[in-house]
Design an enzyme around this catalytic site. Structure first.
Site, PDB file in Angstrom:
ATOM      1  N   GLY A 106       0.791  -1.226   0.000  1.00 26.48           N
ATOM      2  CA  GLY A 106       0.000   0.000   0.000  1.00 26.48           C
ATOM      3  C   GLY A 106       0.821   1.273   0.000  1.00 26.48           C
ATOM      4  N   GLY A 108       2.562   3.769   1.495  1.00 28.93           N
ATOM      5  CA  GLY A 108       3.141   3.976   2.812  1.00 28.93           C
ATOM      6  C   GLY A 108       3.551   5.400   3.086  1.00 28.93           C
ATOM      7  N   LYS A 124       3.597  12.690  -2.438  1.00 25.99           N
ATOM      8  CA  LYS A 124       4.515  11.642  -1.996  1.00 25.99           C
ATOM      9  C   LYS A 124       5.461  12.211  -0.940  1.00 25.99           C
ATOM     10  CE  LYS A 124       7.763   8.112  -3.566  1.00 25.99           C
ATOM     11  NZ  LYS A 124       8.393   7.461  -4.734  1.00 25.99           N
ATOM     12  N   ASP A 136       8.367   5.475   8.090  1.00 23.96           N
ATOM     13  CA  ASP A 136       7.903   6.687   8.769  1.00 23.96           C
ATOM     14  C   ASP A 136       7.013   7.567   7.908  1.00 23.96           C
ATOM     15  OD1 ASP A 136       9.718   7.769   6.981  1.00 23.96           O
ATOM     16  OD2 ASP A 136      11.238   8.234   8.487  1.00 23.96           O
ATOM     17  N   ASP A 264       3.788  -4.492  -7.363  1.00 23.54           N
ATOM     18  CA  ASP A 264       3.132  -3.284  -6.845  1.00 23.54           C
ATOM     19  C   ASP A 264       3.689  -2.012  -7.465  1.00 23.54           C
ATOM     20  OD1 ASP A 264       5.352  -4.267  -4.998  1.00 23.54           O
ATOM     21  OD2 ASP A 264       5.157  -2.199  -4.324  1.00 23.54           O
ATOM     22  N   ASP A 274       6.547   5.030  -9.656  1.00 23.84           N
ATOM     23  CA  ASP A 274       7.352   4.774  -8.458  1.00 23.84           C
ATOM     24  C   ASP A 274       8.854   4.788  -8.758  1.00 23.84           C
ATOM     25  OD1 ASP A 274       5.061   4.654  -7.024  1.00 23.84           O
ATOM     26  OD2 ASP A 274       5.009   2.490  -6.832  1.00 23.84           O
TER      27      ASP A 274
END
Length: 580
Positions: A106, A108, A124, A136, A264, A274
């Site tokens: 997912g 994060g 992001k 974190d 993913d 990504d």
């Protein structure tokens, strides 16, 4: 004439994405989410945000002319302020990472603000979500600069990609262990605004693999995708296969290594998504591994097409209750390599100036020419950007008769000499060709393969991969005994033969025009990116970042005052990993 928006607070979000199941508990802490595609989240506050770069062309997708002096805009781009009609969401997805099932993953550290005008907006580095796991929720400056510049560079190369509209740096800190050596350090955080038609990925459809009963999410998600992203397609899965094949063909032709091709990280609509430990090829090496965390080279440049095929097979398996698995496998088997090869040779032959953009059929000799070109690039470790610039200097008269005998001129030999000169220096060349495993370890694996194959299986060692490592080791040993003079002579002979073949294949009147439109004069290698990062982090100077952005927004023309930056010798010591 469009009515552009200058204030982000009043963005007219439509939020069609809210048609999908949403967990509305607003609990940001990491936890297991079942039965939902998204979770309501609240972005974390960032200290002293400053906008240091933005992309006008990316913002134009959502009809925004950003007012950079508007403090509310900067707070929104940092995640500190939410636009009136936005609904911040984090996406739930699962996936296979490095070939192994990883379960729930997912968003994060990415939060979708909403969607309108056909695009989703995502921050992001905006803080913890239910999918942050052990992280974190933050993104540091270096990784954010890399994503911002690469997203926009890819777009201007005409490679399908998510966009990066803004880059905000802050005084908020995050601890990162860059080298995974137990010596973490505090780094400043940043936030990137990403824009895409959708951020759904293969892993979005893998959320029910571990669940029973199934089919609570997938039918809704699949129908949503068909309605909004494949509305003109009679066979959406076929379209996904075609777009994926085309995408990876573009990567290979422009020397791009993604670095983390987990399921993913594969866009459902065929975008590059990504940006992590990616890398553009500097000196060419088909076995190049850009991710320092990829110890076995699963996601090497050479493996990218095969890995994307494997990922498509995983997607087909995840969708088996919607599309029978034998049907999805047949679509992949019948069309993936056909589509990949068609786009690969089409792009490469255009980069070589041999065909125009409408030609999708090629001769066997043209394909052989491309294959031998890459073979020489690998044998010589040539500079992947400069090689095309040098080839444009060849003077090739338009041949009415393609079978007319071709002879090399004195100018041709000068150009061949230039091609030889852009080979990697011997020390760099040997380092690049060095196998990732030491010989002692390879010998140990060979011993297991002979007498104890079960140990290889326990260690997760694929026999085909082992054979490849054995081959690389033998090649490396042969290279060690070849003198530098012999190596240069071999490279020169290879280029001489290839240039002769190239000239005999060239019958395109506008060869140079085609090549100039297809081949960037500049590439943002890791060496270039690291120089920009150091200037921002160490000197708080953003002029170089903005200059590089100016270059990548039009990489096909000559720019003044940047040659020294882009001509830097490749620095193989730059560590790029998943620690960002």
């Amino acid at each position: 004439m469009k009515n552009f928006i200058s204030a982000l607070k009043v963005l007219p979000f439509e939020n069609k994405i809210c048609q999908l199941p949403i967990d509305d508990s607003k609990i940001n802490k990491p936890r297991k989410i079942i039965g939902y595609c998204f979770s309501d989240v609240i972005p974390e506050q960032k200290e002293n945000p400053r906008l240091i770069a933005h992309s006008k062309s990316a913002f134009s997708l959502i009809n925004v002319e950003l007012d950079v002096k508007n403090e509310e805009n900067i707070q929104i781009l940092a995640g500190n302020l939410i636009p009136t009609l936005a609904r911040p969401l984090a996406h739930c997805y699962c996936g296979f990472q490095f070939g192994n099932w990883a379960g729930q993953l997912g968003d994060g550290r990415a939060i979708i603000l909403g969607d309108f005008n056909g695009y989703e907006l995502q921050l992001k580095g905006s803080g913890l979500t239910p999918y942050s796991r052990f992280a974190d929720g933050k993104a540091v400056v270096r990784s954010s600069i890399r994503e911002y510049l690469c997203s926009e560079f890819m777009f201007h190369l005409n490679i399908p990609t998510t966009r990066a509209a803004s880059l905000v740096i802050t005084d908020t800190k995050a601890e990162r262990d860059i080298f995974y050596d137990g010596h973490p350090k505090l780094e400043n955080c940043a936030v990137v605004l990403r824009i895409a038609e959708t951020f759904l990925r293969f892993g979005s459809f893998e959320v029910e693999i571990d669940l029973n009963p199934k089919n609570t999410i997938l039918p809704k998600l699949w129908n949503y995708c068909k309605k909004y992203y494949f509305v003109d397609s009679e066979n959406p899965f076929q379209e996904i296969v075609n777009r994926t094949a085309k995408l990876v063909a573009y990567w290979q032709c422009y020397g791009f290594c993604h670095g983390v091709l987990n399921t993913d990280n594969m866009s459902i609509i065929g975008l590059t998504i990504d940006y992590g430990p990616f890398g553009f090829m500097d000196y060419f090496n088909k076995n190049h591994i850009c991710n320092n965390s990829d110890k076995e080279g699963r996601y090497s440049y050479a493996n990218q097409p095969q890995v994307c095929l494997w990922n498509l097979q995983r997607l087909g398996k995840a969708l088996e209750d919607i599309i029978p698995n034998d049907q999805s496998n047949k679509i992949i088997q019948d069309s993936y390599w056909t589509q990949y090869n068609q786009w690969y040779y089409h792009i490469m032959l255009r980069k070589l100036g041999l065909i125009d953009q409408n030609q999708m059929e090629f001769t066997k000799s043209q394909c052989i020419l491309v294959d031998s070109f890459f073979n020489i690039l690998h044998q010589s470790c040539s500079n992947f950007t400069k090689v095309f610039q040098i080839l444009q200097q060849l003077n090739i008269p338009h041949l009415l008769d393609i079978d007319e005998e071709v002879e090399l001129t004195q100018n041709d030999y000068k150009i061949i000499e230039q091609l030889v000169q852009i080979s990697a220096p011997r020390d760099v060349y040997m380092q690049m060709r060095k196998p990732i495993l030491p010989k002692q370890q390879i010998d140990q694996y060979i011993s297991y393969a002979t007498s104890a194959k079960h140990i290889l299986h326990i260690l997760g060692i694929d026999e085909n991969w082992l054979q490849q490592q054995i081959k690389l080791q033998k090649e490396y040993e042969q290279l060690q005994v070849i003198s530098e003079q012999e190596r240069i002579k071999i490279i020169s002979l290879l280029w001489t033969d290839w240039v002769m073949q190239y000239k005999s294949e060239t019958n395109q009147v506008n060869r140079l025009e085609i090549m100039e439109k297809m081949n960037p004069k500049y590439t943002i290698t890791n060496t270039v990116l690291q120089t920009v990062i150091e200037e921002v982090e160490t000197n708080q100077n953003y002029a170089l970042l903005q200059k590089v952005q100016e270059v990548i927004e039009n990489p096909f023309i000559k720019h003044q005052g940047v040659d020294q930056l882009f001509d830097q010798v490749c620095n193989n010591e730059i560590c790029v990993s998943c620690s960002s």
